[in-house]
Design a protein around this motif. Structure first.
Motif, PDB file in Angstrom:
ATOM      1  N   LYS A  98      -1.125  39.458  81.288  1.00 54.91           N
ATOM      2  CA  LYS A  98      -2.339  38.872  81.848  1.00 54.91           C
ATOM      3  C   LYS A  98      -3.514  39.849  81.779  1.00 54.91           C
ATOM      4  CE  LYS A  98      -4.137  36.600  85.949  1.00 54.91           C
ATOM      5  NZ  LYS A  98      -3.922  36.286  87.361  1.00 54.91           N
ATOM      6  N   ALA A  99      -3.274  41.127  82.088  1.00 50.59           N
ATOM      7  CA  ALA A  99      -4.337  42.130  82.062  1.00 50.59           C
ATOM      8  C   ALA A  99      -4.878  42.313  80.643  1.00 50.59           C
ATOM      9  CB  ALA A  99      -3.819  43.457  82.597  1.00 50.59           C
ATOM     10  N   ILE A 100      -3.975  42.297  79.653  1.00 48.05           N
ATOM     11  CA  ILE A 100      -4.402  42.441  78.256  1.00 48.05           C
ATOM     12  C   ILE A 100      -5.270  41.260  77.853  1.00 48.05           C
ATOM     13  CG2 ILE A 100      -3.571  42.494  75.870  1.00 48.05           C
ATOM     14  CD1 ILE A 100      -1.030  43.897  76.987  1.00 48.05           C
ATOM     15  N   LYS A 101      -4.863  40.044  78.218  1.00 46.66           N
ATOM     16  CA  LYS A 101      -5.619  38.844  77.859  1.00 46.66           C
ATOM     17  C   LYS A 101      -6.982  38.810  78.552  1.00 46.66           C
ATOM     18  CE  LYS A 101      -2.005  35.741  76.426  1.00 46.66           C
ATOM     19  NZ  LYS A 101      -2.590  35.444  75.130  1.00 46.66           N
ATOM     20  N   GLU A 102      -7.031  39.229  79.822  1.00 44.34           N
ATOM     21  CA  GLU A 102      -8.309  39.264  80.536  1.00 44.34           C
ATOM     22  C   GLU A 102      -9.262  40.252  79.880  1.00 44.34           C
ATOM     23  OE1 GLU A 102      -7.323  40.061  84.592  1.00 44.34           O
ATOM     24  OE2 GLU A 102      -6.859  37.961  85.027  1.00 44.34           O
ATOM     25  N   ALA A 103      -8.766  41.403  79.469  1.00 42.82           N
ATOM     26  CA  ALA A 103      -9.588  42.410  78.802  1.00 42.82           C
ATOM     27  C   ALA A 103     -10.131  41.867  77.478  1.00 42.82           C
ATOM     28  CB  ALA A 103      -8.777  43.675  78.561  1.00 42.82           C
ATOM     29  N   LYS A 104      -9.275  41.175  76.739  1.00 44.07           N
ATOM     30  CA  LYS A 104      -9.687  40.607  75.455  1.00 44.07           C
ATOM     31  C   LYS A 104     -10.794  39.567  75.653  1.00 44.07           C
ATOM     32  CE  LYS A 104      -7.359  37.294  73.871  1.00 44.07           C
ATOM     33  NZ  LYS A 104      -7.386  35.968  73.326  1.00 44.07           N
ATOM     34  N   ASN A 105     -10.618  38.676  76.615  1.00 39.84           N
ATOM     35  CA  ASN A 105     -11.595  37.610  76.842  1.00 39.84           C
ATOM     36  C   ASN A 105     -12.900  38.144  77.417  1.00 39.84           C
ATOM     37  OD1 ASN A 105      -9.935  35.618  75.837  1.00 39.84           O
ATOM     38  ND2 ASN A 105      -8.916  35.322  77.800  1.00 39.84           N
ATOM     39  N   ALA A 157     -21.135  45.040  73.056  1.00 36.08           N
ATOM     40  CA  ALA A 157     -19.789  44.462  72.991  1.00 36.08           C
ATOM     41  C   ALA A 157     -18.714  45.541  72.922  1.00 36.08           C
ATOM     42  CB  ALA A 157     -19.672  43.522  71.801  1.00 36.08           C
ATOM     43  N   SER A 158     -18.941  46.552  72.099  1.00 39.16           N
ATOM     44  CA  SER A 158     -17.907  47.588  71.947  1.00 39.16           C
ATOM     45  C   SER A 158     -17.746  48.378  73.242  1.00 39.16           C
ATOM     46  CB  SER A 158     -18.240  48.520  70.785  1.00 39.16           C
ATOM     47  OG  SER A 158     -19.456  49.192  71.032  1.00 39.16           O
ATOM     48  N   ILE A 159     -18.850  48.613  73.949  1.00 34.03           N
ATOM     49  CA  ILE A 159     -18.791  49.332  75.223  1.00 34.03           C
ATOM     50  C   ILE A 159     -18.044  48.490  76.252  1.00 34.03           C
ATOM     51  CG2 ILE A 159     -20.192  50.270  77.115  1.00 34.03           C
ATOM     52  CD1 ILE A 159     -22.375  50.755  74.926  1.00 34.03           C
ATOM     53  N   ALA A 160     -18.348  47.184  76.279  1.00 32.72           N
ATOM     54  CA  ALA A 160     -17.695  46.287  77.228  1.00 32.72           C
ATOM     55  C   ALA A 160     -16.202  46.171  76.942  1.00 32.72           C
ATOM     56  CB  ALA A 160     -18.333  44.909  77.170  1.00 32.72           C
ATOM     57  N   LYS A 161     -15.827  46.126  75.651  1.00 33.13           N
ATOM     58  CA  LYS A 161     -14.408  46.056  75.290  1.00 33.13           C
ATOM     59  C   LYS A 161     -13.682  47.309  75.752  1.00 33.13           C
ATOM     60  CE  LYS A 161     -14.890  43.086  71.266  1.00 33.13           C
ATOM     61  NZ  LYS A 161     -14.932  43.035  69.814  1.00 33.13           N
ATOM     62  N   HIS A 162     -14.348  48.445  75.577  1.00 35.53           N
ATOM     63  CA  HIS A 162     -13.752  49.716  75.999  1.00 35.53           C
ATOM     64  C   HIS A 162     -13.533  49.733  77.509  1.00 35.53           C
ATOM     65  CE1 HIS A 162     -12.797  53.949  75.903  1.00 35.53           C
ATOM     66  NE2 HIS A 162     -13.693  54.162  76.846  1.00 35.53           N
ATOM     67  N   LYS A 163     -14.555  49.286  78.271  1.00 29.33           N
ATOM     68  CA  LYS A 163     -14.442  49.247  79.727  1.00 29.33           C
ATOM     69  C   LYS A 163     -13.363  48.271  80.175  1.00 29.33           C
ATOM     70  CE  LYS A 163     -19.085  50.726  80.975  1.00 29.33           C
ATOM     71  NZ  LYS A 163     -20.359  50.320  81.562  1.00 29.33           N
ATOM     72  N   ALA A 164     -13.269  47.126  79.492  1.00 29.16           N
ATOM     73  CA  ALA A 164     -12.263  46.117  79.841  1.00 29.16           C
ATOM     74  C   ALA A 164     -10.858  46.647  79.573  1.00 29.16           C
ATOM     75  CB  ALA A 164     -12.506  44.845  79.051  1.00 29.16           C
ATOM     76  N   LYS A 165     -10.711  47.378  78.473  1.00 29.05           N
ATOM     77  CA  LYS A 165      -9.407  47.950  78.124  1.00 29.05           C
ATOM     78  C   LYS A 165      -8.989  48.983  79.168  1.00 29.05           C
ATOM     79  CE  LYS A 165      -7.960  48.350  73.599  1.00 29.05           C
ATOM     80  NZ  LYS A 165      -7.986  48.940  72.276  1.00 29.05           N
ATOM     81  N   GLY A 223     -14.198  41.012  76.686  1.00 32.36           N
ATOM     82  CA  GLY A 223     -14.889  41.588  75.531  1.00 32.36           C
ATOM     83  C   GLY A 223     -15.506  40.544  74.632  1.00 32.36           C
ATOM     84  N   LYS A 224     -14.910  39.344  74.596  1.00 29.78           N
ATOM     85  CA  LYS A 224     -15.435  38.276  73.732  1.00 29.78           C
ATOM     86  C   LYS A 224     -16.732  37.670  74.275  1.00 29.78           C
ATOM     87  CE  LYS A 224     -12.413  35.113  72.674  1.00 29.78           C
ATOM     88  NZ  LYS A 224     -11.175  34.294  72.634  1.00 29.78           N
ATOM     89  N   LYS A 225     -16.941  37.770  75.593  1.00 28.65           N
ATOM     90  CA  LYS A 225     -18.103  37.125  76.213  1.00 28.65           C
ATOM     91  C   LYS A 225     -19.407  37.850  75.909  1.00 28.65           C
ATOM     92  CE  LYS A 225     -15.514  35.121  79.986  1.00 28.65           C
ATOM     93  NZ  LYS A 225     -15.122  35.252  81.385  1.00 28.65           N
TER      94      LYS A 225
END
Length: 137
Positions: free
Chosen positions: A106-113, A123-131, A115-117
């Motif tokens: 669930k945590a992996i999927k939330e991080a992925k989604n 986007a790359s900064i947000a993906k990094h923070k989500a990860k 980052g997609k928003k």
């Protein structure tokens, strides 16, 4: 099955001082055996290049059709600091330098989604923070 001797030959040898390693393609001849374990190959290649077997990374092994011969890629690092700096995390985990971090699906999927928003340069900064957030959960 006979426990035949293993012959290891190297080709396309390259000294890479920027990454403080030696890299090469290895050809393994193993008649009478299905394949050879990576740990055994690490010992053999480490001995060939007077390096610690722990600092030898072997990957991409492919057995030729008909068996008896395999080909793969090998990296021999100069020191442990270099291997930790330049090797990808999954290979560090595979060779026992790091522990695998368990994270929930669930945590992996939330991080992925998450980052997609976000679009654009953020986007790359947000993906990094989500990860990072997924790892901390």
């Amino acid at each position: 099955m006979s426990d035949g001797a293993v012959v290891v030959k190297t080709r396309k040898f390259k000294r890479n001082p920027l990454l403080s390693r030696r890299q090469m393609i290895i050809d393994i001849i193993h008649p009478g055996r299905a394949n050879v374990s990576k740990s055994e190959l690490q010992e053999v290649v480490g001995g060939m290049y007077k390096a610690d077997a722990k600092l030898t990374v072997i990957f991409g092994l492919r057995t030729k059709f008909g068996g008896g011969r395999s080909t793969g890629f090998c990296l021999v690092y100069d020191n442990e600091e270099a291997i930790r700096k330049f090797e990808p995390k999954y290979r560090l985990v595979r060779n026992g330098f790091e522990e695998r971090k368990e994270k929930s699906r669930k945590a992996i999927k939330e991080a992925k989604n998450k980052g997609k928003k976000i679009r654009g340069t953020g986007a790359s900064i947000a993906k990094h923070k989500a990860k990072r957030a997924a790892l901390n959960e």
